[in-house]
Motif scaffolding. Sequence first.
Motif, PDB file in Angstrom:
ATOM      1  N   GLU A  95       3.579   5.820  -5.621  1.00 45.38           N
ATOM      2  CA  GLU A  95       3.466   5.874  -7.082  1.00 45.38           C
ATOM      3  C   GLU A  95       2.350   6.823  -7.512  1.00 45.38           C
ATOM      4  OE1 GLU A  95       2.752   2.838 -10.885  1.00 45.38           O
ATOM      5  OE2 GLU A  95       3.034   2.051  -8.855  1.00 45.38           O
ATOM      6  N   GLN A  96       1.199   6.722  -6.822  1.00 45.35           N
ATOM      7  CA  GLN A  96       0.095   7.619  -7.156  1.00 45.35           C
ATOM      8  C   GLN A  96       0.465   9.068  -6.879  1.00 45.35           C
ATOM      9  OE1 GLN A  96      -3.294   6.228  -4.956  1.00 45.35           O
ATOM     10  NE2 GLN A  96      -3.581   4.411  -6.239  1.00 45.35           N
ATOM     11  N   TYR A  97       1.214   9.293  -5.793  1.00 42.96           N
ATOM     12  CA  TYR A  97       1.646  10.652  -5.465  1.00 42.96           C
ATOM     13  C   TYR A  97       2.577  11.190  -6.547  1.00 42.96           C
ATOM     14  CZ  TYR A  97       3.759  14.483  -2.813  1.00 42.96           C
ATOM     15  OH  TYR A  97       4.215  15.702  -2.409  1.00 42.96           O
ATOM     16  N   ALA A  98       3.517  10.358  -7.016  1.00 41.58           N
ATOM     17  CA  ALA A  98       4.436  10.785  -8.060  1.00 41.58           C
ATOM     18  C   ALA A  98       3.691  11.102  -9.356  1.00 41.58           C
ATOM     19  CB  ALA A  98       5.491   9.708  -8.304  1.00 41.58           C
ATOM     20  N   VAL A  99       2.707  10.267  -9.699  1.00 43.09           N
ATOM     21  CA  VAL A  99       1.913  10.524 -10.906  1.00 43.09           C
ATOM     22  C   VAL A  99       1.159  11.841 -10.782  1.00 43.09           C
ATOM     23  CG1 VAL A  99      -0.054   9.705 -12.258  1.00 43.09           C
ATOM     24  CG2 VAL A  99       1.711   8.096 -11.532  1.00 43.09           C
ATOM     25  N   ALA A 100       0.584  12.069  -9.586  1.00 38.79           N
ATOM     26  CA  ALA A 100      -0.153  13.320  -9.378  1.00 38.79           C
ATOM     27  C   ALA A 100       0.765  14.532  -9.479  1.00 38.79           C
ATOM     28  CB  ALA A 100      -0.847  13.286  -8.012  1.00 38.79           C
ATOM     29  N   LEU A 101       1.995  14.410  -8.932  1.00 44.64           N
ATOM     30  CA  LEU A 101       2.948  15.515  -9.018  1.00 44.64           C
ATOM     31  C   LEU A 101       3.320  15.815 -10.463  1.00 44.64           C
ATOM     32  CD1 LEU A 101       5.459  14.962  -6.064  1.00 44.64           C
ATOM     33  CD2 LEU A 101       3.750  16.764  -6.301  1.00 44.64           C
ATOM     34  N   ARG A 102       3.566  14.751 -11.242  1.00 45.13           N
ATOM     35  CA  ARG A 102       3.923  14.968 -12.650  1.00 45.13           C
ATOM     36  C   ARG A 102       2.775  15.621 -13.407  1.00 45.13           C
ATOM     37  NH1 ARG A 102       6.652   9.897 -12.067  1.00 45.13           N
ATOM     38  NH2 ARG A 102       4.792   8.781 -12.758  1.00 45.13           N
ATOM     39  N   ALA A 103       1.552  15.175 -13.117  1.00 43.55           N
ATOM     40  CA  ALA A 103       0.401  15.761 -13.788  1.00 43.55           C
ATOM     41  C   ALA A 103       0.207  17.223 -13.396  1.00 43.55           C
ATOM     42  CB  ALA A 103      -0.859  14.950 -13.470  1.00 43.55           C
ATOM     43  N   ARG A 104       0.439  17.513 -12.113  1.00 48.62           N
ATOM     44  CA  ARG A 104       0.269  18.895 -11.642  1.00 48.62           C
ATOM     45  C   ARG A 104       1.344  19.822 -12.192  1.00 48.62           C
ATOM     46  NH1 ARG A 104      -0.082  20.664  -5.234  1.00 48.62           N
ATOM     47  NH2 ARG A 104      -0.340  22.913  -5.574  1.00 48.62           N
ATOM     48  N   ALA A 105       2.590  19.284 -12.269  1.00 48.21           N
ATOM     49  CA  ALA A 105       3.683  20.119 -12.773  1.00 48.21           C
ATOM     50  C   ALA A 105       3.670  20.242 -14.292  1.00 48.21           C
ATOM     51  CB  ALA A 105       5.013  19.533 -12.312  1.00 48.21           C
ATOM     52  N   ASN A 106       2.925  19.352 -14.966  1.00 53.70           N
ATOM     53  CA  ASN A 106       2.829  19.388 -16.431  1.00 53.70           C
ATOM     54  C   ASN A 106       4.218  19.325 -17.068  1.00 53.70           C
ATOM     55  OD1 ASN A 106       1.542  19.460 -18.911  1.00 53.70           O
ATOM     56  ND2 ASN A 106       1.486  21.704 -18.989  1.00 53.70           N
ATOM     57  N   VAL A 107       4.978  18.281 -16.654  1.00 53.65           N
ATOM     58  CA  VAL A 107       6.340  18.129 -17.150  1.00 53.65           C
ATOM     59  C   VAL A 107       6.319  17.745 -18.625  1.00 53.65           C
ATOM     60  CG1 VAL A 107       8.471  16.817 -16.912  1.00 53.65           C
ATOM     61  CG2 VAL A 107       7.169  17.455 -14.881  1.00 53.65           C
ATOM     62  N   ARG A 108       7.156  18.416 -19.411  1.00 53.13           N
ATOM     63  CA  ARG A 108       7.288  18.106 -20.834  1.00 53.13           C
ATOM     64  C   ARG A 108       8.764  17.973 -21.178  1.00 53.13           C
ATOM     65  NH1 ARG A 108       2.972  22.362 -23.665  1.00 53.13           N
ATOM     66  NH2 ARG A 108       1.127  21.664 -22.501  1.00 53.13           N
ATOM     67  N   ILE A 109       9.081  17.048 -22.080  1.00 54.25           N
ATOM     68  CA  ILE A 109      10.463  16.785 -22.471  1.00 54.25           C
ATOM     69  C   ILE A 109      10.688  17.308 -23.883  1.00 54.25           C
ATOM     70  CG2 ILE A 109      12.192  14.995 -22.896  1.00 54.25           C
ATOM     71  CD1 ILE A 109      10.782  13.279 -20.822  1.00 54.25           C
ATOM     72  N   ASN A 110      11.689  18.176 -24.020  1.00 60.49           N
ATOM     73  CA  ASN A 110      12.078  18.690 -25.335  1.00 60.49           C
ATOM     74  C   ASN A 110      13.012  17.661 -25.972  1.00 60.49           C
ATOM     75  OD1 ASN A 110      13.186  20.040 -27.557  1.00 60.49           O
ATOM     76  ND2 ASN A 110      12.952  22.042 -26.566  1.00 60.49           N
ATOM     77  N   THR A 111      12.442  16.734 -26.743  1.00 59.42           N
ATOM     78  CA  THR A 111      13.224  15.631 -27.303  1.00 59.42           C
ATOM     79  C   THR A 111      14.337  16.128 -28.214  1.00 59.42           C
ATOM     80  OG1 THR A 111      11.222  14.278 -27.223  1.00 59.42           O
ATOM     81  CG2 THR A 111      13.053  13.445 -28.540  1.00 59.42           C
ATOM     82  N   MET A 154       0.829  -1.205   0.000  1.00 57.50           N
ATOM     83  CA  MET A 154       0.000   0.000   0.000  1.00 57.50           C
ATOM     84  C   MET A 154       0.864   1.256   0.000  1.00 57.50           C
ATOM     85  SD  MET A 154      -2.963  -1.204   2.695  1.00 57.50           S
ATOM     86  CE  MET A 154      -3.764   0.392   2.662  1.00 57.50           C
ATOM     87  N   GLN A 155       1.976   1.243   0.758  1.00 56.87           N
ATOM     88  CA  GLN A 155       2.870   2.402   0.774  1.00 56.87           C
ATOM     89  C   GLN A 155       3.465   2.658  -0.600  1.00 56.87           C
ATOM     90  OE1 GLN A 155       5.732   1.607   3.816  1.00 56.87           O
ATOM     91  NE2 GLN A 155       4.292   1.865   5.500  1.00 56.87           N
ATOM     92  N   GLU A 156       3.913   1.589  -1.275  1.00 62.26           N
ATOM     93  CA  GLU A 156       4.487   1.743  -2.609  1.00 62.26           C
ATOM     94  C   GLU A 156       3.445   2.267  -3.592  1.00 62.26           C
ATOM     95  OE1 GLU A 156       6.018  -2.074  -3.514  1.00 62.26           O
ATOM     96  OE2 GLU A 156       7.782  -1.889  -2.197  1.00 62.26           O
ATOM     97  N   GLU A 157       2.216   1.764  -3.488  1.00 60.14           N
ATOM     98  CA  GLU A 157       1.168   2.214  -4.398  1.00 60.14           C
ATOM     99  C   GLU A 157       0.830   3.687  -4.156  1.00 60.14           C
ATOM    100  OE1 GLU A 157      -3.388   1.015  -5.757  1.00 60.14           O
ATOM    101  OE2 GLU A 157      -2.257  -0.257  -4.388  1.00 60.14           O
ATOM    102  N   LEU A 158       0.782   4.088  -2.877  1.00 56.53           N
ATOM    103  CA  LEU A 158       0.510   5.488  -2.559  1.00 56.53           C
ATOM    104  C   LEU A 158       1.631   6.388  -3.075  1.00 56.53           C
ATOM    105  CD1 LEU A 158      -0.929   5.203   1.065  1.00 56.53           C
ATOM    106  CD2 LEU A 158      -2.164   5.893  -0.982  1.00 56.53           C
TER     107      LEU A 158
END
Length: 360
Positions: free
Chosen positions: A335-351, A329-333
């Motif tokens: 992971e969900q927190y990291a996904v939420a952070l990435r979505a909130r920060a709107n990270v984009r990669i300049n390939t 459960m800790q690992e899943e939480l």
Amino acid sequence: LRQAVLPEEAAARALAEAWRGGAEFAAIEAQAGAAGGSAADLGLLDRATMPIPAVADAAFAAAAEAVTQPVRSPFGWHVIRVDRIEPAVTRTLADVRDELRREVARDRALDMAHERANRVEDALAGGATLADVAQRFGLTLAAATFDSSGRTPDNQVVELPVAPAQRNELLRAVFAARQGDAPRMTELGDAFIGIEIRNVTPPTLRPFESVEDAVRAAFLADARRRAAEERAAAVMAALRDGRTMAEAAEAAGFPVQRVGPIGRNPTAAGAGVPPEIVAPLFEARANAPTMVETRDGFAVARLVEVVRFDPASDPLGLGRLRSELEQSMQEELEEQYAVALRARANVRINTQLLQQVSGP
């Protein structure tokens, strides 16, 4: 420690009194079973391995050969007898020096392997060949022609530069690669590998003379398998017609034995129980026969009785399960927190810019 767990407090107090009066453990087991509970020898434990704090406190407050008062938990009323006490041992640095040295050396070796793999990956990205990086970094380079089973065109087993446990994984990685793809370093167990496909030879039939022995052995093995399957199917048919297992097995010339109870873990199934039949038995209905193919032939079984598992009989296993669930459960939480952070920060990669920076 020895423990009895009962559903009612009165029964637990009566059992504790009998235990203090000198009753043997066999009698305690019988008394616990008659009261709807169970008793078990827990062995030598430390406090950290006992999952229920109240029970642990009672056990470690008791003297040697003492019996505790009943302690309540979600599983019932626990009565503990302390058979003996071994004093805690504090190991000095001298005691653990060699063990620590091995652990540090292994961790450092893994770090160095990852560092070297990253440097090799950079060299490959810069246009170096596998031969170049093997010479530069002191790596093992192997070139061979083999099929998906790991055999050469003359049907010999090819030697691969990995441990036997990683052999099948390497074969799958080789045949998942495509000709023309640039090699990349891939972690395989404790090793890193790079794969380059030089040529792909279309499949072709080998001359019969080179496979005659293998064909004969395969034909005989298949004939034996089909004969065993027919005999096992006859036992199944007899069981469905109402005959007992002993009658059906005797008519087919098979041995029969009663086994169990067994758990879901095939490794703990017990002597004489093929691991392949464990899962079908746990899916079968009471008195229903089932048949499976095993590594040695076929097995036919009939489920006689279902014994419900008592969690109180294995408090250590329950504690391990609780720890595993909490960790999951800790690992899943996280992971969900990291996904939420990435979505909130709107990270984009300049390939395009990344390729310019990492290019040769």
